[in-house]
Design a protein around this motif. Structure first.
Motif, PDB file in Angstrom:
ATOM      1  N   LYS A  50     -76.368 -41.327   1.055  1.00 11.16           N
ATOM      2  CA  LYS A  50     -75.665 -40.997   2.306  1.00 11.16           C
ATOM      3  C   LYS A  50     -75.907 -42.080   3.355  1.00 11.16           C
ATOM      4  N   GLU A  51     -77.150 -42.512   3.423  1.00 10.85           N
ATOM      5  CA  GLU A  51     -77.536 -43.553   4.380  1.00 10.85           C
ATOM      6  C   GLU A  51     -76.745 -44.850   4.116  1.00 10.85           C
ATOM      7  N   LEU A  52     -76.680 -45.230   2.853  1.00  8.19           N
ATOM      8  CA  LEU A  52     -75.984 -46.472   2.480  1.00  8.19           C
ATOM      9  C   LEU A  52     -74.477 -46.391   2.728  1.00  8.19           C
ATOM     10  N   LEU A  53     -73.939 -45.169   2.651  1.00 14.40           N
ATOM     11  CA  LEU A  53     -72.489 -44.992   2.719  1.00 14.40           C
ATOM     12  C   LEU A  53     -71.968 -44.655   4.111  1.00 14.40           C
ATOM     13  N   THR A  54     -72.850 -44.317   5.025  1.00 14.79           N
ATOM     14  CA  THR A  54     -72.414 -43.886   6.359  1.00 14.79           C
ATOM     15  C   THR A  54     -71.516 -44.924   7.027  1.00 14.79           C
ATOM     16  N   GLY A  55     -70.336 -44.458   7.413  1.00 12.56           N
ATOM     17  CA  GLY A  55     -69.408 -45.327   8.139  1.00 12.56           C
ATOM     18  C   GLY A  55     -68.741 -46.397   7.294  1.00 12.56           C
ATOM     19  N   ARG A  56     -68.893 -46.323   5.984  1.00  6.67           N
ATOM     20  CA  ARG A  56     -68.323 -47.362   5.121  1.00  6.67           C
ATOM     21  C   ARG A  56     -67.080 -46.859   4.383  1.00  6.67           C
ATOM     22  N   SER A  57     -66.198 -47.787   4.039  1.00  4.33           N
ATOM     23  CA  SER A  57     -65.062 -47.487   3.163  1.00  4.33           C
ATOM     24  C   SER A  57     -65.476 -47.841   1.741  1.00  4.33           C
ATOM     25  N   VAL A  58     -64.976 -47.063   0.784  1.00  6.09           N
ATOM     26  CA  VAL A  58     -65.410 -47.238  -0.610  1.00  6.09           C
ATOM     27  C   VAL A  58     -64.207 -47.263  -1.544  1.00  6.09           C
ATOM     28  N   ALA A  59     -64.241 -48.167  -2.525  1.00  6.55           N
ATOM     29  CA  ALA A  59     -63.240 -48.180  -3.587  1.00  6.55           C
ATOM     30  C   ALA A  59     -63.904 -47.760  -4.893  1.00  6.55           C
ATOM     31  N   VAL A  60     -63.274 -46.823  -5.596  1.00  7.85           N
ATOM     32  CA  VAL A  60     -63.772 -46.395  -6.909  1.00  7.85           C
ATOM     33  C   VAL A  60     -62.983 -47.133  -7.983  1.00  7.85           C
ATOM     34  N   LEU A  61     -63.690 -47.812  -8.881  1.00  9.16           N
ATOM     35  CA  LEU A  61     -63.049 -48.550  -9.973  1.00  9.16           C
ATOM     36  C   LEU A  61     -62.926 -47.636 -11.187  1.00  9.16           C
ATOM     37  N   GLY A  62     -61.689 -47.385 -11.628  1.00  4.82           N
ATOM     38  CA  GLY A  62     -61.443 -46.527 -12.780  1.00  4.82           C
ATOM     39  C   GLY A  62     -61.297 -47.338 -14.061  1.00  4.82           C
ATOM     40  N   ALA A  63     -61.091 -46.632 -15.170  1.00  5.63           N
ATOM     41  CA  ALA A  63     -61.114 -47.267 -16.493  1.00  5.63           C
ATOM     42  C   ALA A  63     -59.949 -48.220 -16.754  1.00  5.63           C
ATOM     43  N   ALA A  64     -58.904 -48.150 -15.924  1.00  3.24           N
ATOM     44  CA  ALA A  64     -57.765 -49.058 -16.131  1.00  3.24           C
ATOM     45  C   ALA A  64     -57.744 -50.170 -15.079  1.00  3.24           C
ATOM     46  N   VAL A  65     -58.858 -50.381 -14.382  1.00  2.00           N
ATOM     47  CA  VAL A  65     -58.881 -51.357 -13.281  1.00  2.00           C
ATOM     48  C   VAL A  65     -58.710 -52.789 -13.795  1.00  2.00           C
ATOM     49  N   GLU A  66     -57.975 -53.586 -13.022  1.00  2.00           N
ATOM     50  CA  GLU A  66     -57.733 -54.981 -13.373  1.00  2.00           C
ATOM     51  C   GLU A  66     -58.228 -55.893 -12.245  1.00  2.00           C
ATOM     52  N   VAL A  67     -58.437 -57.158 -12.588  1.00  2.00           N
ATOM     53  CA  VAL A  67     -58.981 -58.152 -11.655  1.00  2.00           C
ATOM     54  C   VAL A  67     -58.205 -58.201 -10.340  1.00  2.00           C
ATOM     55  N   ASP A  68     -56.859 -58.229 -10.433  1.00  2.00           N
ATOM     56  CA  ASP A  68     -56.065 -58.378  -9.203  1.00  2.00           C
ATOM     57  C   ASP A  68     -56.250 -57.210  -8.242  1.00  2.00           C
TER      58      ASP A  68
END
Length: 231
Positions: A50-68
């Motif tokens: 929670k401390e690390l994530l406070t006020g931050r935006s997060v992207a979750v990488l799924g199994a079909a994620v590509e470099v671009d």
């Protein structure tokens, strides 16, 4: 605690659909909880995340994620990888690669991510390790290699509380990561590489027909999560 009870109750529906016994989920979860008693990395994991994530935006990488898709993300986004999808990071151009490793805050895994997990383990990236009925061998194997892991969050998919573990809801590594971030109060979450029309290339060894059925359940979890967020 889960953001919404339907994200947990869907686990009963999934067990029913696949004919999986709740007893197997309980046995695996209790064994994992017992295996980490006294392990420093697991102590206070939720509070530290929670401390690390406070006020931050997060992207979750799924199994079909590509470099671009990763390169298109704003540089201030933290990254959470669903199991083997962390394998996209070594494919990034040099400069972006090191930055991505620095931004990677968590890997959400049930232990079948395979080879792509190796560099993350060596780098001491935090893990969320999940117990379900038929993955005891996988989580034991992964746990034995996480000595350098600074933060270890344990999750399960049982309807009753288990000490030292959490059930944020969800079913697959990807949608469970999204549920976990919602439960931790992260307001801005972007999903990258989530596909239910095909099996992503970072998926662990799996039966294709069964995996496609699982992806439909992933869709339903994400639909419920979005509906809750819109309220």
């Amino acid at each position: 605690e889960p953001l919404v009870s339907s994200l947990v109750s869907i686990q009963d529906d999934v067990r029913s659909a696949f004919g999986w016994p709740l007893e197997a989920d309980m046995e695996s979860a209790e064994a994992l909880a017992a295996a980490i008693i006294g392990l420093e990395a697991a102590s206070g994991a939720v509070a530290r995340l929670k401390e690390l994530l406070t006020g931050r935006s997060v992207a979750v990488l799924g199994a079909a994620v590509e470099v671009d898709q990763v390169l298109a993300l704003p540089n201030d986004y933290l990254l959470v990888a669903a199991d083997g999808s962390v394998g996209v990071i070594p494919e990034l151009p040099d400069e972006a690669r090191e930055l991505a490793w620095e931004r990677l805050i968590l890997i959400v895994s049930d232990g079948d991510g395979g080879e792509p997990l190796e560099e993350a383990i060596a780098r001491g990236i935090p893990f969320s390790l999940h117990a379900h009925g038929d993955n005891q061998d996988e989580w034991k194997n992964l746990l034995s290699r996480l000595e350098r892991c600074p933060l270890l969050l344990l999750t399960h998919q049982c309807p009753t509380p288990i000490e030292g573990m959490h059930n944020p809801g969800g079913f697959t590594d990807g949608d469970r990561a999204a549920c976990l971030l919602a439960a931790l109060g992260v307001p801005d979450v972007v999903l990258c590489g989530f596909r239910s029309d095909k099996i992503g290339r970072w998926t662990g060894g799996t039966d294709p027909e069964r995996k496609m059925r699982k992806l439909k359940w992933m869709d339903e979890v994400l639909r419920r999560l979005a509906a809750e967020g819109d309220r």
